[in-house]
Enzyme design. Sequence first.
Site, PDB file in Angstrom:
ATOM      1  N   GLY A  24       0.836  -1.205   0.000  1.00  0.00           N
ATOM      2  CA  GLY A  24       0.000   0.000   0.000  1.00  0.00           C
ATOM      3  C   GLY A  24       0.864   1.246   0.000  1.00  0.00           C
ATOM      4  O   GLY A  24       1.836   1.322   0.750  1.00  0.00           O
ATOM      5  N   ASP A 116       5.246  -4.913   5.978  1.00  0.00           N
ATOM      6  CA  ASP A 116       5.553  -6.287   6.339  1.00  0.00           C
ATOM      7  C   ASP A 116       5.702  -7.233   5.121  1.00  0.00           C
ATOM      8  O   ASP A 116       6.705  -7.936   4.988  1.00  0.00           O
ATOM      9  CB  ASP A 116       4.403  -6.751   7.252  1.00  0.00           C
ATOM     10  CG  ASP A 116       4.667  -8.097   7.832  1.00  0.00           C
ATOM     11  OD1 ASP A 116       5.766  -8.291   8.371  1.00  0.00           O
ATOM     12  OD2 ASP A 116       3.774  -8.962   7.740  1.00  0.00           O
ATOM     13  N   ASP A 140       0.154   1.938   8.291  1.00  0.00           N
ATOM     14  CA  ASP A 140      -0.386   1.110   9.377  1.00  0.00           C
ATOM     15  C   ASP A 140       0.414   1.152  10.676  1.00  0.00           C
ATOM     16  O   ASP A 140      -0.113   0.806  11.727  1.00  0.00           O
ATOM     17  CB  ASP A 140      -0.486  -0.353   8.918  1.00  0.00           C
ATOM     18  CG  ASP A 140      -1.435  -0.528   7.744  1.00  0.00           C
ATOM     19  OD1 ASP A 140      -2.300   0.342   7.552  1.00  0.00           O
ATOM     20  OD2 ASP A 140      -1.297  -1.536   7.020  1.00  0.00           O
ATOM     21  N   ASP A 142       2.625  -0.919  11.624  1.00  0.00           N
ATOM     22  CA  ASP A 142       2.497  -2.271  12.172  1.00  0.00           C
ATOM     23  C   ASP A 142       3.800  -3.064  12.173  1.00  0.00           C
ATOM     24  O   ASP A 142       3.786  -4.277  12.324  1.00  0.00           O
ATOM     25  CB  ASP A 142       1.424  -3.046  11.382  1.00  0.00           C
ATOM     26  CG  ASP A 142       1.748  -3.145   9.895  1.00  0.00           C
ATOM     27  OD1 ASP A 142       2.674  -2.456   9.425  1.00  0.00           O
ATOM     28  OD2 ASP A 142       1.058  -3.913   9.196  1.00  0.00           O
ATOM     29  N   ARG A 184      -5.133  -2.373   8.888  1.00  0.00           N
ATOM     30  CA  ARG A 184      -5.074  -3.835   8.744  1.00  0.00           C
ATOM     31  C   ARG A 184      -5.275  -4.496  10.117  1.00  0.00           C
ATOM     32  O   ARG A 184      -6.286  -4.246  10.734  1.00  0.00           O
ATOM     33  CB  ARG A 184      -3.735  -4.235   8.120  1.00  0.00           C
ATOM     34  CG  ARG A 184      -3.793  -5.544   7.379  1.00  0.00           C
ATOM     35  CD  ARG A 184      -2.450  -5.846   6.762  1.00  0.00           C
ATOM     36  NE  ARG A 184      -2.210  -5.072   5.576  1.00  0.00           N
ATOM     37  CZ  ARG A 184      -2.596  -5.435   4.364  1.00  0.00           C
ATOM     38  NH1 ARG A 184      -3.222  -6.566   4.191  1.00  0.00           N
ATOM     39  NH2 ARG A 184      -2.339  -4.684   3.312  1.00  0.00           N
TER      40      ARG A 184
HETATM   41  O1  F6P Z   1      -1.355  -1.367   4.391  1.00  0.00           O
HETATM   42  C1  F6P Z   1      -2.005  -0.179   4.074  1.00  0.00           C
HETATM   43  C2  F6P Z   1      -3.472  -0.423   3.870  1.00  0.00           C
HETATM   44  O2  F6P Z   1      -4.081   0.796   3.502  1.00  0.00           O
HETATM   45  C3  F6P Z   1      -4.215  -1.057   5.049  1.00  0.00           C
HETATM   46  O3  F6P Z   1      -4.491  -0.127   6.053  1.00  0.00           O
HETATM   47  C4  F6P Z   1      -5.425  -1.623   4.371  1.00  0.00           C
HETATM   48  O4  F6P Z   1      -5.986  -2.677   5.115  1.00  0.00           O
HETATM   49  C5  F6P Z   1      -4.855  -2.106   3.075  1.00  0.00           C
HETATM   50  O5  F6P Z   1      -3.679  -1.349   2.836  1.00  0.00           O
HETATM   51  C6  F6P Z   1      -5.739  -1.990   1.876  1.00  0.00           C
HETATM   52  O6  F6P Z   1      -5.113  -2.646   0.828  1.00  0.00           O
HETATM   53  P1  F6P Z   1      -5.425  -2.439  -0.720  1.00  0.00           P
HETATM   54  O7  F6P Z   1      -4.787  -1.157  -1.165  1.00  0.00           O
HETATM   55  O8  F6P Z   1      -4.776  -3.614  -1.368  1.00  0.00           O
HETATM   56  O9  F6P Z   1      -6.904  -2.412  -0.848  1.00  0.00           O
END
Ligand code: F6P
Length: 336
Positions: A24, A116, A140, A142, A184
């Site tokens: 992301g 991660d 995040d 995280d 997440r």
């Molecule tokens: O890791 C960043 C994040 O925005 C999380 O907070 C979220 O759960 C996820 O990515 C969404 O992922 P995607 O962009 O693949 O929909």
Amino acid sequence: MNAHAVIIKEVTEMKRIALLTSGGDAPGMNAAIRAVVRAGIDAGMQVYGVRRGYEGLIEDDIMEMGRNDVGGILYRGGTILKSARSERFLHGEWVDVAVENLRRRGIDSVVVIGGDGSFHGGLELAKRGISVAGIPGTIDNDLGYTEYTIGFDTALNTVVELINKIRDTSTSHERTTIMEVMGRHCGDIALYSGLACGADIILVPEVEMDTEELVRRVREHQAMGKGHIIIVKAEGVDMPILETQQLLEAVTGQETRSVVPGYIQRGGSPSVQDRLIADLTCGMAIDLLAHPEKRPSDSFAVGVSGSTPFAVDLKDAVEQKRVFRRDIYDLATVLA
Ligand code: F6P
């Protein structure tokens, strides 16, 4: 060796590194790209940008970058290199293709800016003899080994601004409002924004709270005479937001609304803190790539503690569990 031969030798022996953003996107990734390119060139390296993260490594979508290629991007959100979540990179045969592409270009090190999943991808490269420098880039927050990740602070500021606005209308209409924020499996965005905004209730995956307890807490706030109630809920909490909204409205008798800002949290110009973390971590990463004797190991991750960058072995960084700040959560509950 004559002077001409020395120059040719120096040019052919210049260290080549690649740089990618993965997972992301997060505000501050562009600042990190700029820092890697400029510090790398300053250290005498040839720096290559990879488009769309690990997908670009597989596709050999790699270009050399100069100082001017990263001009005017420091203040911009997103990533000029684009990002992707590569399914293919989870399979060894595609990692081999990526490594082959790097080797053919004489690139022996990769700076991975991501979270991660991106660091796990980095470990696969490391297993195949590529040096990897991990830079923590995710909203995040995280990653266990570092206090902060690039993008977290900007996302927090975005959420805080939105909660302030929600509070205005919630107050006027005497409503309960639930806002669901990203993160997440990590509750940090909910926790820190909730504390900063004086949210009445904060729901995070790290602290168990069922709907009965939630209802009890809302009623408690009503009994204290609160005309409006703000609940910040992390997306990792297993409580569907619309059902929760309907349930609260039905049992508390107070009009209830829900808001999900979604990807808005990933955009925007990076905050000062995110720019600083990007500069400090990337500056250290380049220094360690240029001076192998200073590294904790061949592949490493750079993090920050306060405003001090530090490096740890990449595998240790990936394995380190994030410690949830229960003390901050409890303080937010007291102050609500
Ligand atoms: O890791 C960043 C994040 O925005 C999380 O907070 C979220 O759960 C996820 O990515 C969404 O992922 P995607 O962009 O693949 O929909």
